[in-house]
Every structure is written in C-alpha cells, then in structure tokens.
Write an enzyme that holds these catalytic residues in place. Structure first.
Site, PDB file in Angstrom:
ATOM      1  CG  ASN A  80      16.490  -6.474  -1.618  1.00  0.00           C
ATOM      2  OD1 ASN A  80      16.149  -7.068  -0.596  1.00  0.00           O
ATOM      3  ND2 ASN A  80      16.708  -7.085  -2.768  1.00  0.00           N
ATOM      4  NE  ARG A  81      13.193  -0.966   3.749  1.00  0.00           N
ATOM      5  CZ  ARG A  81      12.109  -1.683   4.063  1.00  0.00           C
ATOM      6  NH1 ARG A  81      11.736  -2.702   3.313  1.00  0.00           N
ATOM      7  NH2 ARG A  81      11.387  -1.378   5.115  1.00  0.00           N
ATOM      8  CG  MET A  82      17.526  -1.569  -4.259  1.00  0.00           C
ATOM      9  SD  MET A  82      18.778  -0.277  -4.128  1.00  0.00           S
ATOM     10  CE  MET A  82      19.273  -0.193  -5.850  1.00  0.00           C
TER      11      MET A  82
END
Ligand SMILES: Cc1cc2nc3c(=O)[nH]c(=O)nc-3n(C[C@H](O)[C@H](O)[C@H](O)COP(=O)(O)O)c2cc1C
Length: 219
Positions: free
Chosen positions: A197-199
């Site tokens: 999640n692009r974290m």
C-alpha cells in the site's frame, strides 16, 4: 497518436511490494556496513550487476543528467566509481563538487541512495584498481574520448587500433592521466524497502556536523 495509445499498459503496471521490511533495530551501526550488507544480499540473490548505480550530476547551471556507473569501492570514506575525468559527468562534478547515486535493486524491492560532496580518488588508489582491469578495458579507457562526438563506429575502432599499436609489447599499461576514481562522501544514505500500500520503509543515515543520525522518512 497520444502517449497512452503508444504504451497503453503503462498506467496499469503495478507491483505489490511485500518481500521484506526494514526497521531501525535491524540496521547496521554505520551506513557503510548497511550498504555492504545490502550489496552482499543483492549479489547472493543473483541480481545482475548488483554494484551498478545511477549517478546523478548537475552542471554549473543546475542542468541535471544521470547515467549508470559501477561502484568499485566502499568504506567509511564513501563510495568510489571510475571514469574519464574529461567526460560530461566529470565536468559536472568539477563544477559543483556534488553527486548522488542510487542502487536500483528492483527484484528485491529495494533501493539505496547516497549523496554528498565528491573528491577525486588518490592516484595510488586509482592505479591499484586500474591494475585489476582486463587489458581490453585498459585499452578502451585510453582510446575513448568519453562523451565527445565521434564521426562513426569505424573512427572509434581506429582510435582503439592506434592505442593497441602504441602499447604493443607494453606489459603493464599505465592508467591514462584523464582517467580515475571519484569518491562520493555521503552526507545522506537512504535505504528503501518497498511495503504494501505504498507504506514503504525509508531509513536514512544523515551526517550532521560529523555526527551520524538515523531518521525515518515518510514514503
Ligand atoms: C551497467 C553499466 C555500467 C557502467 N559503468 C560505468 C562506469 O563504471 N564508468 C563509466 O565511466 N561509465 C560506465 N557506464 C557508461 C555510463 O553509463 C555513461 O554512458 C558514460 O560514463 C558516459 O557518461 P557521461 O557522458 O554522462 O559522462 C556504464 C553503463 C552501464 C549500463
């Protein structure tokens, strides 16, 4: 034809990053040990050219350019690569004294990034590395006026033939005066591990008046 018609798949290309994670407790004590560790892991994972890094420079007007070079030295002083001192990149480095480099290890969903001032490697260090290069690479370094326009492939091959003739019978070819190492002495070294999640995890060693600090950066 619009760009999306030429390469319609670009917008939908997407990878879920879930191979690993990076946290403060897992980092080596120093940036160079951490970089050596990731280089070693990239090498053992069988990545092609694990020591390749994309070197970014800017000229005296701030105009950027980038290209790949090979990292050939790493210790607490910095990251070393070798090139032609009259090339476009070297002209940029002479103008600004600054560089950044990024190791792209996509199959591991990782990158590492260094940036800071540059210095020329000591001639003795350059000579020691030069001596390990194959003769063909040595001749190429003498022959090629890197970054200059050449008239044709055959003109380039004629330059190589000239230096082959010049060094015929010379067992130990000396390093050309226009060739040698540059060392990036990092002020920032960032390690990036892709997460879901692009974290992503981004941990940076940052040098502040001689002291190194570790900071987490937002992805
Ligand atoms: C995988 C790879 C490794 C390379 N390694 C080097 C290198 O170590 N030194 C170098 O001068 N050029 C290297 N090159 C060529 C550079 O990318 C570049 O074309 C050349 O240095 C001229 O750059 P410049 O005109 O911006 O100075 C490499 C290219 C690739 C694709």
């Amino acid at each position: 034809m619009s760009e999306s018609e030429i390469a319609p798949e670009l917008g939908t290309m997407r990878v879920a990053y879930e191979l690993g994670s990076l946290d403060e407790s897992g980092l080596a004590a120093t940036w160079h040990e951490q970089l050596a560790r990731w280089l070693d892991e990239a090498t053992r994972a069988g990545l092609p050219e694990p020591n390749a890094m994309v070197l970014a420079t800017a000229d005296g007007h701030g105009r950027p350019s980038s290209r790949t070079v090979l990292c050939k030295g790493l210790d607490e002083r910095g990251v070393v690569f070798y090139t032609n001192y009259a090339s476009a990149k070297s002209r940029d480095l002479l103008a600004t004294g600054l560089a950044s480099a990024t190791f792209p290890w996509f199959p591991m969903q990782r990158q590492a990034h260094v940036r800071g001032p540059v210095t020329k490697a000591d001639p003795a260090e350059t000579a020691a590395y030069w001596a390990t290069r194959p003769r063909g690479s040595q001749l190429g370094a003498w022959a090629s006026p890197q970054s200059e326009t050449v008239g044709s492939r055959s003109a380039l091959e004629a330059m190589l033939a000239d230096v082959e003739q010049r060094f015929a019978g010379v067992e130990q070819i000396p390093p050309p005066p226009h060739w040698g190492g540059w060392r990036i002495e990092p002020q920032v070294v960032e390690f990036w591990q892709g997460r879901l999640n692009r974290m992503h995890d981004r941990l940076a060693y940052i040098r502040d008046y001689g002291d190194w600090h570790i900071r987490r950066l937002a992805p």
